[in-house]
Design an enzyme around this catalytic site. Structure first.
Site, PDB file in Angstrom:
ATOM      1  CG  ASN A 118      -0.406   0.712   2.412  1.00 39.69           C
ATOM      2  OD1 ASN A 118      -0.491   1.939   2.518  1.00 39.69           O
ATOM      3  ND2 ASN A 118       0.224  -0.035   3.315  1.00 39.69           N
ATOM      4  CG  PHE A 122      -0.574   9.377   6.859  1.00 38.25           C
ATOM      5  CD1 PHE A 122      -0.468   8.014   7.092  1.00 38.25           C
ATOM      6  CD2 PHE A 122       0.384  10.215   7.423  1.00 38.25           C
ATOM      7  CE1 PHE A 122       0.571   7.497   7.864  1.00 38.25           C
ATOM      8  CE2 PHE A 122       1.423   9.717   8.190  1.00 38.25           C
ATOM      9  CZ  PHE A 122       1.517   8.357   8.408  1.00 38.25           C
ATOM     10  CB  SER A 184       3.710   5.815   7.113  1.00 43.39           C
ATOM     11  OG  SER A 184       3.306   5.767   5.766  1.00 43.39           O
ATOM     12  CG  ASN A 186       3.046   4.546   1.786  1.00 43.03           C
ATOM     13  OD1 ASN A 186       3.859   4.169   0.953  1.00 43.03           O
ATOM     14  ND2 ASN A 186       2.303   3.710   2.483  1.00 43.03           N
ATOM     15  CB  THR A 187       4.184  10.644   4.924  1.00 40.99           C
ATOM     16  OG1 THR A 187       2.808  10.291   4.927  1.00 40.99           O
ATOM     17  CG2 THR A 187       4.320  12.138   5.168  1.00 40.99           C
ATOM     18  CE  LYS A 227       2.465   0.394  12.843  1.00 41.00           C
ATOM     19  NZ  LYS A 227       1.065   0.248  12.419  1.00 41.00           N
ATOM     20  CG  ASN A 256       4.110   1.190   9.552  1.00 45.49           C
ATOM     21  OD1 ASN A 256       3.450   0.711   8.628  1.00 45.49           O
ATOM     22  ND2 ASN A 256       3.815   2.352  10.098  1.00 45.49           N
TER      23      ASN A 256
HETATM   24  C1  FMN Z   1      -3.537  -0.705   3.505  1.00 44.86           C
HETATM   25  C2  FMN Z   1      -2.733  -0.444   4.750  1.00 44.86           C
HETATM   26  C3  FMN Z   1      -2.783   0.798   5.351  1.00 44.86           C
HETATM   27  C4  FMN Z   1      -2.023   1.048   6.502  1.00 44.86           C
HETATM   28  N1  FMN Z   1      -2.106   2.283   7.084  1.00 44.86           N
HETATM   29  C5  FMN Z   1      -1.429   2.513   8.238  1.00 44.86           C
HETATM   30  C6  FMN Z   1      -1.547   3.751   8.899  1.00 44.86           C
HETATM   31  O1  FMN Z   1      -2.289   4.643   8.480  1.00 44.86           O
HETATM   32  N2  FMN Z   1      -0.821   3.935  10.038  1.00 44.86           N
HETATM   33  C7  FMN Z   1      -0.009   2.966  10.556  1.00 44.86           C
HETATM   34  O2  FMN Z   1       0.612   3.173  11.598  1.00 44.86           O
HETATM   35  N3  FMN Z   1       0.099   1.769   9.964  1.00 44.86           N
HETATM   36  C8  FMN Z   1      -0.581   1.528   8.821  1.00 44.86           C
HETATM   37  N4  FMN Z   1      -0.476   0.306   8.213  1.00 44.86           N
HETATM   38  C9  FMN Z   1       0.429  -0.721   8.788  1.00 44.86           C
HETATM   39  C10 FMN Z   1      -0.318  -1.709   9.661  1.00 44.86           C
HETATM   40  O3  FMN Z   1      -0.865  -1.080  10.788  1.00 44.86           O
HETATM   41  C11 FMN Z   1       0.620  -2.830  10.133  1.00 44.86           C
HETATM   42  O4  FMN Z   1       1.560  -2.296  11.044  1.00 44.86           O
HETATM   43  C12 FMN Z   1       1.380  -3.491   8.986  1.00 44.86           C
HETATM   44  O5  FMN Z   1       0.504  -3.715   7.887  1.00 44.86           O
HETATM   45  C13 FMN Z   1       1.979  -4.841   9.390  1.00 44.86           C
HETATM   46  O6  FMN Z   1       0.993  -5.714   9.847  1.00 44.86           O
HETATM   47  P1  FMN Z   1       0.291  -6.840   8.936  1.00 44.86           P
HETATM   48  O7  FMN Z   1       1.393  -7.635   8.301  1.00 44.86           O
HETATM   49  O8  FMN Z   1      -0.562  -7.605   9.901  1.00 44.86           O
HETATM   50  O9  FMN Z   1      -0.519  -6.125   7.912  1.00 44.86           O
HETATM   51  C14 FMN Z   1      -1.207   0.031   7.061  1.00 44.86           C
HETATM   52  C15 FMN Z   1      -1.178  -1.232   6.446  1.00 44.86           C
HETATM   53  C16 FMN Z   1      -1.929  -1.485   5.315  1.00 44.86           C
HETATM   54  C17 FMN Z   1      -1.861  -2.856   4.689  1.00 44.86           C
END
Ligand code: FMN
Length: 346
Positions: A118, A122, A184, A186-187, A227, A256
């Site tokens: 992804n 934000f 993140s 992505n920022t 985080k 993350n």
């Molecule tokens: C589509 C998507 C959007 C995410 N957006 C955020 C976010 O806004 N803030 C954040 O701290 N983590 C964000 N994450 C990270 C997740 O909170 C998580 O830490 C990360 O995906 C690893 O866990 P997982 O393997 O169970 O997905 C996002 C993950 C995904 C897949």
């Protein structure tokens, strides 16, 4: 009760990933309000999380499993995730002002790998919009609510503190704990804030702000969590562990998403920019967790996120030193049955 998610997943995976995401959230909220969410999720009806209590950061969590940030970015479906069984729900990332996020497409499924890439960036309704959503969505949720905060895309890095402090103040009354997201991918430039010195400064300033806010909120004490990313060197983790220990942060989330593509390099979507999550992240995130656990003050709890796709993965995080775990991608691939499986295993 039969698990209908495998059928639902077939339909959802036939749709564009982001459309499926929004459809799921709105269906969950509607299904909860009409009382038939348990039939969809295969859970026996309870508006609240499954009970298996544990105290972490001075808060009583109903159980060890939480929803990771980013799935309910706007805080529209908190109560529905309680019905699914989550003991805590982390909403956000929220920024001071609303912002649209990156251009679409920005969400990709790598099905063969049980993974997601992804680069949402934000997209969120801003603090005021989120607080408005919570008035409805949090009504009968008795679990722990975490609010994950970040900075607006157009706020330069040198002014980052203003955004984190504004978010912290804005969400203080609504949150049980607040997570500062520095990880993140992505920022642009956000991950540069993960230096030990910047973390020390951020934690100290948030703690000072908390000292001011506590009396205004009936002495409510809101834990501060940081985080971090999985793409940090061993030395960087050691430096952060020292900074977290000295500044007495209340908790840390590891990790993350990753920018590393080694595990999915042959996939046609591997070169899409953004953060990779799900099964390819499991081992790496657990390694970072274990390293941080061995270097940091043992009194500071760690929340394990990153590739929790099964009860066994969750147990590995707990065994590596996590007090709680969070899931995101696992929920997309396995559905609500994953929450039950984890609760049985840990
Ligand atoms: C589509 C998507 C959007 C995410 N957006 C955020 C976010 O806004 N803030 C954040 O701290 N983590 C964000 N994450 C990270 C997740 O909170 C998580 O830490 C990360 O995906 C690893 O866990 P997982 O393997 O169970 O997905 C996002 C993950 C995904 C897949």
């Amino acid at each position: 009760m039969p698990d209908l998610y495998p059928l639902a997943r077939k339909l959802l995976f036939a749709m564009d990933a982001e459309k499926a995401h929004h459809a799921t959230l709105s269906m969950m909220s509607t299904a909860k309000n009409c009382g038939f969410l348990p039939f969809v999720t295969g859970s026996s009806y309870s508006p609240n999380p499954v009970e298996s209590p544990i105290e972490v950061m001075g808060l009583k969590f109903p159980n060890r499993v939480g929803l990771a940030a980013g799935l309910d970015k706007a805080g529209t479906a908190v109560g529905a995730f309680g019905v699914v069984g989550f003991g805590h729900v982390e909403i956000g990332t929220v920024t001071p002002r609303p912002q649209p996020g990156n251009d679409k497409p920005r969400l990709f499924r790598l099905k063969e790998h049980h993974a997601i890439i992804n680069r949402m960036g934000f997209n969120n309704p801003g603090i005021d919009g989120m607080l408005k959503n919570l008035e409805q969505s949090k009504q009968d949720f008795s679990g722990i609510l975490g609010i994950n905060i970040g900075k607006n895309k157009d706020t330069p890095n040198e002014d980052y503190l203003n955004d984190y402090l504004a978010c912290f103040e804005g969400v203080y009354g609504a949150a049980d704990y607040v997570t500062a997201n520095l990880s993140s991918p992505n920022t642009a430039g956000l991950r540069d804030l993960q230096s030990a010195d910047t973390c020390r400064e951020l934690i100290t300033r948030l703690q000072q702000k908390r000292d001011e806010l506590e009396p205004e909120h009936g002495n409510k004490h809101v834990p501060i969590v940081i985080k971090i990313a999985p793409d940090l060197s061993e030395d960087a983790i050691k430096g952060l562990a020292a900074a977290f220990s000295e500044s007495k942060v209340d908790g840390v989330i590891t990790t993350n998403t990753t920018i590393d593509r080694e595990a999915v390099s042959v996939h046609e979507l591997a070169s899409e920019a953004g953060g990779l999550s799900g099964a390819p992240l499991t081992a790496k995130a657990t390694e970072i967790l274990a390293l941080l656990r061995s270097e940091m003050d043992p009194n500071i709890p760690i929340i394990g996120s990153g590739g929790v796709m099964s009860g066994t993965d969750a147990k590995a995080k707990i065994d590596a030193g996590a007090s709680l775990v969070q899931v995101y991608s696992g929920l997309i691939y396995r559905g609500p049955a994953l929450v039950k499986e984890i609760l049985k295993t840990v």
